[in-house]
Design a protein around this motif. Structure first.
Motif, PDB file in Angstrom:
ATOM      1  N   GLY A  28      28.352  38.497  52.031  1.00 19.50           N
ATOM      2  CA  GLY A  28      27.504  39.030  51.748  1.00 19.50           C
ATOM      3  C   GLY A  28      28.083  40.963  50.747  1.00 19.50           C
ATOM      4  N   VAL A  29      29.396  41.372  52.000  1.00 20.65           N
ATOM      5  CA  VAL A  29      30.033  42.459  52.156  1.00 20.65           C
ATOM      6  C   VAL A  29      30.819  42.307  50.357  1.00 20.65           C
ATOM      7  N   VAL A  30      31.444  41.409  50.017  1.00 18.23           N
ATOM      8  CA  VAL A  30      31.931  41.116  49.524  1.00 18.23           C
ATOM      9  C   VAL A  30      31.120  41.055  48.094  1.00 18.23           C
ATOM     10  N   LEU A  31      30.514  40.249  47.879  1.00 18.52           N
ATOM     11  CA  LEU A  31      29.342  40.621  46.700  1.00 18.52           C
ATOM     12  C   LEU A  31      28.598  42.201  46.458  1.00 18.52           C
ATOM     13  N   ALA A  32      28.109  42.074  47.572  1.00 16.24           N
ATOM     14  CA  ALA A  32      28.292  43.513  47.899  1.00 16.24           C
ATOM     15  C   ALA A  32      28.747  44.942  47.489  1.00 16.24           C
ATOM     16  N   VAL A  82      43.817  36.338  47.006  1.00 12.82           N
ATOM     17  CA  VAL A  82      43.465  37.615  45.924  1.00 12.82           C
ATOM     18  C   VAL A  82      42.389  36.908  45.318  1.00 12.82           C
ATOM     19  N   ALA A  83      41.277  35.806  45.492  1.00 11.35           N
ATOM     20  CA  ALA A  83      39.950  36.166  44.907  1.00 11.35           C
ATOM     21  C   ALA A  83      39.192  36.939  44.631  1.00 11.35           C
ATOM     22  N   VAL A  84      39.058  37.357  46.447  1.00 14.28           N
ATOM     23  CA  VAL A  84      38.269  38.811  46.730  1.00 14.28           C
ATOM     24  C   VAL A  84      39.151  39.704  45.052  1.00 14.28           C
ATOM     25  N   ALA A  85      40.120  40.117  45.543  1.00 14.11           N
ATOM     26  CA  ALA A  85      40.695  41.152  44.266  1.00 14.11           C
ATOM     27  C   ALA A  85      40.832  40.675  42.521  1.00 14.11           C
ATOM     28  N   ALA A  86      40.505  38.818  42.892  1.00 14.11           N
ATOM     29  CA  ALA A  86      40.497  38.380  41.346  1.00 14.11           C
ATOM     30  C   ALA A  86      39.208  39.073  40.497  1.00 14.11           C
ATOM     31  N   LEU A  87      37.502  38.914  41.650  1.00 13.29           N
ATOM     32  CA  LEU A  87      36.430  39.586  41.843  1.00 13.29           C
ATOM     33  C   LEU A  87      35.986  40.792  41.229  1.00 13.29           C
TER      34      LEU A  87
END
Length: 415
Positions: free
Chosen positions: A51-55, A104-109
């Motif tokens: 939730g925090v990552v998407l926010a 790495v996936a979070v950085a790509a997002l």
């Protein structure tokens, strides 16, 4: 005798941008609607963390539009779109190693979100720059239809591969974005601040050149200082609230619908949702433009409330019916908010759309933060449908509170 072009005729660059918008969302929505599933199920992140990552990603994507609008006003629309597409292409390529490493996936997002923040204000401004007020609803609704046509096909095409063949999916999306970027490099170059597109009049003659008068710097400073005061603040605040409510649906429907139906059915619902937007938005654009703003807000929020409550039932029919109701709310609210923002602001269209993206970012951020914790709480209680009832309650309660707060705001009363 050559027939006269009608008022719905698009220029070559406008047609290319509409086609590009379709391809961009086709690639993006082959992946992004499934991010909560990928981050939670494949990479093992907790729902609260998801939730925090998407926010934060939504905040970057939307709120960064203010930076994108300002950049487009300074360096030009075409240059800004090219930079944005390069960033997004790199972002999708980075998802390939991100399938093995969560960070790495979070950085790509976040890279993909940064590219979207830069691109969309410049894209919309390219479409409507120096267009007559009467043409703006059609141009914006056509843009929305192109975007939603991609949204319709992306999840449906990708749903069989998103978990079983993720690497091939991300590689395909990367190649698609590289090709779209190359196409944007062929668009006409405009001087910073100049209009890249000048539609013809209905009689086929080119329009008269824009006025050469430039406001003095003191007047520009005064206008910029009042950009979000008085009536200008209303569509900004309405967009914050509209996106806050809508993004519960955007972010958490996959977690709710996939276990109760299937990835294929979820993709089909999103496809039908987007196809309805493609067909209905241009057809309703003139009607929406003619609505009083207060009535449009009431209609849109009422449709969202009914749609969210319907989702809480949780079966196949309820998921589809709830999506249709939310679709109508999105059509009315999002288009009307943009039209009102353009009508009320003295700034360039790129700046106006950038600020609307900022408003959307604020709404998406609050939705992501509240939604992650709220959905987890409802899931642990064994009744995830209560999450959608809580969102429906917000659709009923928050709009009157928002209207009252605006009426009492000193900035709103500023002449």
């Amino acid at each position: 005798m050559t027939p006269r072009p009608g008022p719905t005729r698009f220029t070559g660059p406008q047609r290319f941008l509409l086609a590009g918008s379709f391809l961009i969302t086709l690639g993006s929505f082959a992946v992004l609607p499934f991010m909560s599933v990928l981050l939670h199920q494949r990479l093992g992140l907790e729902l609260g963390t998801v939730g925090v990552v998407l926010a934060v990603a939504s905040l970057v994507q939307f709120a960064g539009g203010a930076v994108g609008g300002a950049l487009a006003e300074r360096v030009g629309l075409r240059r800004t779109m090219l930079l944005a597409l390069v960033v997004r292409t790199v972002g999708f390529a980075t998802f390939l190693p991100g399938l093995r490493h969560a960070y790495v996936a979070v950085a790509a997002l976040f890279l993909v979100s940064c590219g979207a923040a830069l691109y969309l204000p410049a894209n919309k401004a390219y479409l409507v720059h120096h267009a007559d007020k009467a043409r703006r609803p059609l141009l914006l609704s056509a843009s929305g239809s192109a975007l939603n046509a991609g949204i319709a096909l992306g999840p449906l095409a990708a749903s069989p591969f998103v978990l079983s063949a993720s690497a091939g999916l991300f590689a395909t999306v990367t190649v698609l974005f590289a090709a779209v970027t190359a196409g944007h490099a062929l668009l006409p170059t405009e001087a910073p601040g100049a209009a890249p597109v000048r539609p013809e009049n209905e009689d086929g003659a080119p329009p008269p050149p824009p006025p050469t008068y430039a406001p003095p710097p003191t007047l520009l400073r005064r206008r910029r200082g009042r950009a979000l005061t008085g009536p200008d603040v209303v569509p900004f605040a309405a967009t914050v609230l509209s996106v806050h409510l809508f993004m519960f649906f955007q972010h958490y429907l996959a977690l709710y619908a996939v276990p109760r139906t299937s990835t294929t059915y979820y993709g089909l619902v999103l496809a039908l949702y987007a196809l309805l937007l493609v067909v209905a938005q241009p057809l309703l654009s003139r009607w929406i433009a003619g609505l009083r703003y207060a009535r449009a807000l009431r209609l849109g929020f009422a449709a969202m409330a009914l749609g969210m409550a319907t989702l809480g039932i949780g079966n196949h029919a309820a998921v589809l019916a709830g999506a249709v109701l939310i679709c109508f709310g999105e059509i009315v609210l999002f288009l009307k908010n943009d039209l009102e923002a353009l009508a009320r602001s003295p700034r360039a269209p790129a700046v106006v759309f950038g600020r609307q993206r900022l408003a959307a970012g604020l709404g998406a951020f609050t939705s992501g933060i509240a939604g992650g914790a709220g959905y987890q709480l409802a899931e642990r209680a064994g009744h995830p449908g209560l999450f959608w009832l809580a969102v429906a309650a917000q659709c009923v309660v928050l709009p009157p509170l928002f209207a009252g707060a605006l009426r009492n705001s000193p900035s709103y009363r500023t002449p």
